[in-house]
Design an enzyme around this catalytic site. Structure first.
Site, PDB file in Angstrom:
ATOM      1  N   ASP A   1       0.784  -1.304  -0.098  1.00 35.61           N
ATOM      2  CA  ASP A   1      -0.121  -0.068   0.075  1.00 35.61           C
ATOM      3  C   ASP A   1       0.955   1.142  -0.156  1.00 35.61           C
ATOM      4  O   ASP A   1       0.514   2.161   0.387  1.00 35.61           O
ATOM      5  CB  ASP A   1      -0.848  -0.119   1.184  1.00 35.61           C
ATOM      6  CG  ASP A   1      -1.744  -1.310   1.271  1.00 35.61           C
ATOM      7  OD1 ASP A   1      -2.124  -1.494   0.186  1.00 35.61           O
ATOM      8  OD2 ASP A   1      -1.734  -2.027   2.165  1.00 35.61           O
ATOM      9  N   HIS A  27      -4.103  -2.657  -6.106  1.00 36.46           N
ATOM     10  CA  HIS A  27      -3.048  -1.526  -6.513  1.00 36.46           C
ATOM     11  C   HIS A  27      -4.401  -0.512  -7.062  1.00 36.46           C
ATOM     12  O   HIS A  27      -5.145  -0.534  -7.924  1.00 36.46           O
ATOM     13  CB  HIS A  27      -2.388  -1.849  -7.734  1.00 36.46           C
ATOM     14  CG  HIS A  27      -1.165  -2.628  -7.236  1.00 36.46           C
ATOM     15  ND1 HIS A  27      -0.136  -2.823  -8.301  1.00 36.46           N
ATOM     16  CD2 HIS A  27      -0.663  -3.100  -5.940  1.00 36.46           C
ATOM     17  CE1 HIS A  27       0.856  -3.495  -7.381  1.00 36.46           C
ATOM     18  NE2 HIS A  27       0.464  -3.736  -6.083  1.00 36.46           N
TER      19      HIS A  27
HETATM   20  P1  IMP Z   1      -1.882 -12.778   3.012  1.00 38.88           P
HETATM   21  O1  IMP Z   1      -0.912 -12.444   1.882  1.00 38.88           O
HETATM   22  O2  IMP Z   1      -3.409 -12.440   2.467  1.00 38.88           O
HETATM   23  O3  IMP Z   1      -1.444 -14.244   3.129  1.00 38.88           O
HETATM   24  O4  IMP Z   1      -1.667 -12.093   4.328  1.00 38.88           O
HETATM   25  C1  IMP Z   1      -0.513 -12.063   4.956  1.00 38.88           C
HETATM   26  C2  IMP Z   1      -0.242 -10.638   5.574  1.00 38.88           C
HETATM   27  O5  IMP Z   1       0.110  -9.890   4.434  1.00 38.88           O
HETATM   28  C3  IMP Z   1      -1.343  -9.967   6.295  1.00 38.88           C
HETATM   29  O6  IMP Z   1      -0.758  -9.044   7.218  1.00 38.88           O
HETATM   30  C4  IMP Z   1      -1.735  -8.968   5.038  1.00 38.88           C
HETATM   31  O7  IMP Z   1      -2.724  -7.838   5.836  1.00 38.88           O
HETATM   32  C5  IMP Z   1      -0.480  -8.769   4.309  1.00 38.88           C
HETATM   33  N1  IMP Z   1      -0.889  -8.209   3.074  1.00 38.88           N
HETATM   34  C6  IMP Z   1      -0.668  -9.192   1.936  1.00 38.88           C
HETATM   35  N2  IMP Z   1      -0.950  -8.626   0.716  1.00 38.88           N
HETATM   36  C7  IMP Z   1      -1.192  -7.193   1.291  1.00 38.88           C
HETATM   37  C8  IMP Z   1      -0.942  -5.978   0.343  1.00 38.88           C
HETATM   38  O8  IMP Z   1      -1.241  -5.974  -0.837  1.00 38.88           O
HETATM   39  N3  IMP Z   1      -0.945  -4.710   0.918  1.00 38.88           N
HETATM   40  C9  IMP Z   1      -0.779  -4.746   2.344  1.00 38.88           C
HETATM   41  N4  IMP Z   1      -0.752  -6.043   3.082  1.00 38.88           N
HETATM   42  C10 IMP Z   1      -0.796  -7.112   2.563  1.00 38.88           C
HETATM   43 MG    MG Z   2      -2.673  -2.011  -1.637  1.00 43.02          MG
END
Ligand code: IMP
Ligand code: MG
Length: 333
Positions: free
Chosen positions: A13, A43
């Site tokens: 982000d 995105h």
């Molecule tokens: P997962 O990728 O859904 O397994 O989540 C694992 C960790 O990564 C969590 O803390 C999510 O909030 C974080 N996370 C995964 N993708 C993003 C992203 O694109 N932006 C922000 N946090 C992410």
């Molecule tokens: Mg994002």
């Protein structure tokens, strides 16, 4: 000719969507390939008065001549992808690698149903972790196994390397951020894959010797969603006072917000091999900069902040985003 990798410097982000859309319309790369984990990323950017949240198709679709690819390292949710192809109006130029792992309903159920994933880690519940588990267990189904994806199947590594060999420019859109890397982040509060530029190369099939630039994206403050350490985190009241509140693009969760973390950014730049820095959301930190397109028009305190970023990290700041629109950009590349 250049091969540019965009990578996130904090916990995702950081504004990669806006930067990628800007680079697409400005540099006009022949090929734009999405790397990173999968549809756990959202995105966000604005273009011609419309807001887009892209989870699978590269944000670079806004440059209408670009071939748009999704690398074999990226997880694909077919419903999300097909919907985005329609939103982007890009059915004739999207290629999904035949070897992309497909996220199936059981993966999403497993992500939501596991207390470890949904509560301890705080995942996005998009099935990414369980789908990557299935891939490493050698029992996942791939894009080539799904009729709905047949019209889009491609050899992404072949196409990207052909483009490079023909002297064309390639833009690789990485997702997530350094702090979420399975190897380099705060395990277990991480995503299910490495999230540095090296892995983005592997995701699309580019060898490390072919890369021209790694642009590391850093927000003018830091944010994190989900659990895990966040050394510069600010109390919620202070975040409100500063007007820095944010909500997740994929999950709608309130993001945790903190000060810009110089030490963290330095390490992130080192492990990504960053050659340039892009600072985004500068207008959220310094509202008076909204829309400014020249560095010398920035107030002195803002110029001091940017100089400190470059000096402490040891990498030049070449792109500065001063607002949500594509044209709100200072470009000193
Ligand atoms: P997962 O990728 O859904 O397994 O989540 C694992 C960790 O990564 C969590 O803390 C999510 O909030 C974080 N996370 C995964 N993708 C993003 C992203 O694109 N932006 C922000 N946090 C992410
Ligand atoms: Mg994002």
């Amino acid at each position: 000719m250049s091969v540019t990798i965009v990578a996130g410097g904090f916990w995702g982000d950081e504004g990669k969507g806006k930067v990628c859309a800007y680079l697409a319309v400005t540099d006009r790369p022949a090929v734009i390939a999405r790397a990173g984990v999968g549809p756990n990323a959202g995105h966000t950017f604005e273009f011609e008065g419309r807001k887009y949240i892209m989870r699978q198709v590269p944000c670079g679709f806004v440059y209408p001549q670009a071939r748009l690819l999704i690398g074999p390292g990226v997880l694909v949710n077919p419903d999300v992808t097909l919907r985005e192809i329609e939103v982007a109006g890009a059915a004739d130029r999207v290629g999904i690698d035949a070897k992309c792992t497909v996220i199936e309903p059981e993966h999403i159920e497993a992500d939501k149903g596991s207390a470890h994933l949904s509560q301890t880690v705080g995942t996005t519940a998009t099935g990414c972790g369980p789908a990557n588990e299935a891939r490493t267990a050698r029992r996942a189904r791939l894009a080539r196994d799904f009729p709905a994806l047949q019209p889009y199947l491609a050899d992404v590594a072949g196409e990207v390397n052909d483009a490079i060999n023909h002297g064309l420019s390639v833009l690789v859109e990485g997702t997530q951020g350094f702090g979420l890397s399975l190897y380099h982040g705060d395990y277990p509060f991480v995503t299910s894959k490495d999230t540095t530029a090296s892995t983005f190369c592997a995701d699309v099939g580019i060898g490390p010797t072919r890369v021209t630039d790694v642009i590391l994206i850093l927000k003018a403050y830091a944010s994190r969603v989900g659990q895990g350490p966040f050394p510069t985190e600010l109390p919620i009241e202070e975040v409100a006072r500063r007007g820095w509140e944010e909500f997740g693009a994929v999950t709608g969760r309130r993001r945790r917000i903190g000060e810009f973390d110089f030490a963290f950014a330095r390490r992130s730049a080192m492990l990504n091999g960053a050659t340039q820095l892009a600072i985004t959301n500068l207008d959220r930190r310094f509202p008076e900069v909204l829309g400014i397109t020249r560095r010398d028009e920035l107030p002195a305190e803002v110029q001091i902040f940017l100089a400190r970023v470059a000096e402490e990290i040891g990498v030049p700041v070449t792109l500065i985003s001063t607002g949500p629109k594509i044209e709100h950009m200072i470009d000193e590349r």
